[in-house]
Scaffold this motif. Structure first.
Motif, mmCIF file in Angstrom:
data_model
loop_
_atom_site.group_PDB
_atom_site.id
_atom_site.type_symbol
_atom_site.label_atom_id
_atom_site.label_comp_id
_atom_site.label_asym_id
_atom_site.label_seq_id
_atom_site.Cartn_x
_atom_site.Cartn_y
_atom_site.Cartn_z
ATOM 1 N N TRP A 137 0.820 -1.216 0.000
ATOM 2 C CA TRP A 137 0.000 0.000 0.000
ATOM 3 C C TRP A 137 0.852 1.264 0.000
ATOM 4 O O TRP A 137 0.477 2.274 -0.598
ATOM 5 C CB TRP A 137 -0.942 -0.020 1.204
ATOM 6 N N LEU A 138 2.013 1.211 0.632
ATOM 7 C CA LEU A 138 2.889 2.387 0.672
ATOM 8 C C LEU A 138 3.458 2.722 -0.702
ATOM 9 O O LEU A 138 3.601 3.901 -1.045
ATOM 10 C CB LEU A 138 4.041 2.158 1.650
ATOM 11 N N SER B 115 -0.182 3.710 -3.128
ATOM 12 C CA SER B 115 -0.162 4.970 -2.398
ATOM 13 C C SER B 115 -0.827 6.058 -3.236
ATOM 14 O O SER B 115 -1.054 5.884 -4.437
ATOM 15 C CB SER B 115 1.285 5.367 -2.099
ATOM 16 N N TYR C 48 -4.224 7.778 4.885
ATOM 17 C CA TYR C 48 -4.447 8.196 3.508
ATOM 18 C C TYR C 48 -5.765 8.958 3.358
ATOM 19 O O TYR C 48 -5.886 9.840 2.498
ATOM 20 C CB TYR C 48 -4.447 6.981 2.579
ATOM 21 N N VAL D 233 4.678 7.730 5.816
ATOM 22 C CA VAL D 233 3.682 8.306 4.903
ATOM 23 C C VAL D 233 3.757 9.828 4.950
ATOM 24 O O VAL D 233 3.796 10.511 3.914
ATOM 25 C CB VAL D 233 2.265 7.831 5.286
#
Length: 588
Positions: free
Chosen positions: A330-331, A335, A378, A409
């Motif tokens: 996901w990073l 992202s 996010y 993040v």
């Protein structure tokens, strides 16, 4: 990874074959040792893309020129006139910079032998079947069988039926020896669950349990041989799933054993897991070559997210294997700067909530919590994420390493005020951890203080509130920002000895604020004398010599003379101390 050093799959396979053919095993092993020791000082690819130039340190530095097109044309300044360990070390460093698994190169000869044995086994099994059939039968020139031992006139039909039903066809190997592959069309159209089914069919009986790095490398190389050249995005997805499949073969048997016999994984198995996990993380750190839901591979990408989610939510809490890969996925691949979008994060949150209901007590709560926090970040729902961490962090044995992806993040996005607030709020959750564990947390504070000077008061208050556990990062921050007076006060209040610090640590204070060291040194001298032993007297004399230099720097020589005379007179009965003072030139 150096963007100037890239290698496509065709070049990689050619390199594996070349290393297996040109270098012997001993040379490869020694070259691997040199690579691990960091002896490749420089490495670069010429403009022609064919020659690799390197400098490798041995008893002296050797210049190496490797011809990637034909390794036999490579040269090295060492005395050997053939393939040498310096060439191997350079090739391993090149493969590493290109993001390729160096274990595959180290095991290239073994993989080539295994492939040759497999081919020989296929041919041998086919011949054996024909020979077995030929006991009592002859094989005609057109490949049909004619009976020789028994009366076959009435069994012509049966013989024909048997030939049709036989797994063997004339001129083809047995069906059970056909090794499954995957075409580009299949990889595009089939769900990733069926990819893994095909991987299981490809896996041999000796690859059922992976216990060493070599076994993992061999299985991974075998899986890569299943596919043709692919578009880059599809190649990235395939490579990821091949690595995930091998990780499964390591983790699942070990995890099953843990539930029965306690937490244990063999040393070599742990090395294999760590190496493959690091390699897979590097794959994910390379940006995905698709960023649109219109891509033909979008469904495969979402299925990958679901696969990682399932593995993460059911793995043992001590592993943090698939959990870390889920975060990296996901990073880096989903992202906001890549393929992700708001509705995608909201859908994933819904999947996580549903998983909690379905799995019940089988759910791994820590990765489930951290996954939600990442998605809330996010979606800029920080309060919900921080509240969940505060409520569950203590019960879940939250560690600093678990928070780093979340802080990353905001650091990547340059959101310094937001990162400051997170560092303040999470500081209390990390109380109890020391030294190396808190080092990454301290580095984030350093970045924030540099980018946002007004955040410094919050940094000092937070780090001070975490004492004594934050001692290391607190001291490093004081030194980095030249807070010498506060640093001295802390050392004196915690009973630290000046001689326990390296000279390099105290040198900046002696240069910028020498007067601050006077009470620190004087108090320590008195403590050393009170020890009433030779070691204490030696330490006192050593520190007194430093004090004399400080007084000279401060231009207070007269004050020093008064002090050392009074000190020697007051301790005149301590003969051993007097001896040490004379040895140090402190008394005439």
């Amino acid at each position: 990874m150096d963007t100037d050093l890239m290698m496509d799959d065709t070049a990689w396979r050619k390199l594996l074959e070349g290393v297996a053919a040109y270098f012997d095993e001993l040379t490869i092993i020694r070259g691997f040792q040199y690579h691990k020791q960091g002896r490749v000082e420089t490495l670069g690819l010429r403009d022609d893309g064919v020659y690799l130039d390197a400098r490798v340190k041995d008893n002296r530095v050797y210049e190496v020129a490797v011809d990637l097109g034909d390794l036999s044309k490579s040269t090295c300044a060492c005395p050997l006139d053939r393939g040498c360990l310096h060439m191997v070390a350079a090739l391993l460093r090149y493969a590493e910079l290109c993001g390729r698994p160096i274990q595959a190169l180290v095991n290239a000869r073994a993989a080539a032998r295994n492939a040759a044995k497999a081919d020989a086994a296929e041919a041998g099994t086919g011949d054996g079947r024909l020979a077995g059939k030929g006991a009592g039968k002859a094989v005609a020139g057109d490949g049909t069988e004619t009976g020789t031992g028994k009366s076959g006139a009435g069994k012509e039909g049966a013989g024909k039926e048997g030939a049709e039903n036989s797994p063997l066809r004339a001129g083809t190997p047995s069906a059970r020896l056909v090794r499954p592959t995957l075409t580009e069309q299949e990889l595009t159209e089939l769900p990733v669950a069926l990819w893994h089914d095909r991987f299981r069919q490809r896996r041999g009986p000796l690859q059922a349990n992976i216990r060493t790095a070599q076994e993992a490398s061999d299985l991974l190389a075998d899986l890569h041989a299943m596919r043709p050249d692919l578009p880059y995005a599809l190649e990235q997805l395939f490579n990821l799933h091949a690595a995930l499949f091998v990780l499964e073969q390591i983790v699942k048997p070990a995890q099953a054993n843990w539930r029965q016999s306690g937490l244990f994984m063999g040393y070599h198995t742990q090395l294999a897991l760590d190496g493959l996990l690091a390699q897979t993380r590097r794959m994910l750190e390379e940006r995905l070559a698709l960023s649109s839901e219109t891509s033909a591979y979008w469904e495969r990408l979402l299925e990958t997210a679901a696969f990682l989610r399932e593995q993460m939510l059911t793995e043992d809490k001590t592993l943090n294997c698939f959990a870390s890969l889920y975060q990296s996925f996901w990073l880096h691949w989903l992202s906001p700067a890549s393929a992700g979008s708001k509705h995608l994060y909201e859908e994933e949150l819904q999947h996580l909530r549903e998983a909690q209901q379905v799995l019940g007590n089988a759910l791994s709560p820590l990765p489930w919590t951290l996954a939600q926090c990442l998605l809330w970040l996010y979606l800029e729902r920080d309060e919900e994420a921080l509240r969940l961490l505060a409520e569950r962090g203590g019960k879940l044995l939250l560690k600093p390493e678990h928070l780093m992806p979340l802080l990353d993040v905001m650091s990547r996005a340059g959101q310094w005020e937001r990162l400051r607030d997170w560092l303040v709020e999470t500081g209390a959750l990390l109380t109890g951890f020391r030294g190396e564990d808190l080092a990454p947390y301290g580095e984030y504070w350093s970045i924030v203080a540099e980018q946002l000077p007004e955040a410094k008061p919050a940094m000092w208050n937070t780090l001070a509130s975490m004492l004594p556990f934050s001692r290391v990062i607190y001291e490093e921050a004081l030194v980095a920002h030249g807070k010498w007076e506060r640093w001295i006060d802390y050392q004196m209040s915690s009973g630290q000895e000046p001689l326990s610090f390296r000279v390099a640590v105290l040198k900046p204070i002696e240069k910028d604020a020498p007067e601050l060291l006077l009470p620190f040194y004087h108090q320590a001298v008195e403590r050393y004398v009170l020890q009433k032993n030779r070691d204490g007297y030696k330490a006192a004399a050593k520190l007194l010599k430093r004090l004399s230099k400080l007084y000279v720097r401060l231009k207070r020589e007269e004050r020093w003379e008064q002090f050392i005379s009074a000190f020697a007179s007051r301790n005149s009965r301590l003969r051993a101390l007097q001896e040490e003072l004379r040895k140090g030139g402190l008394l005439s």
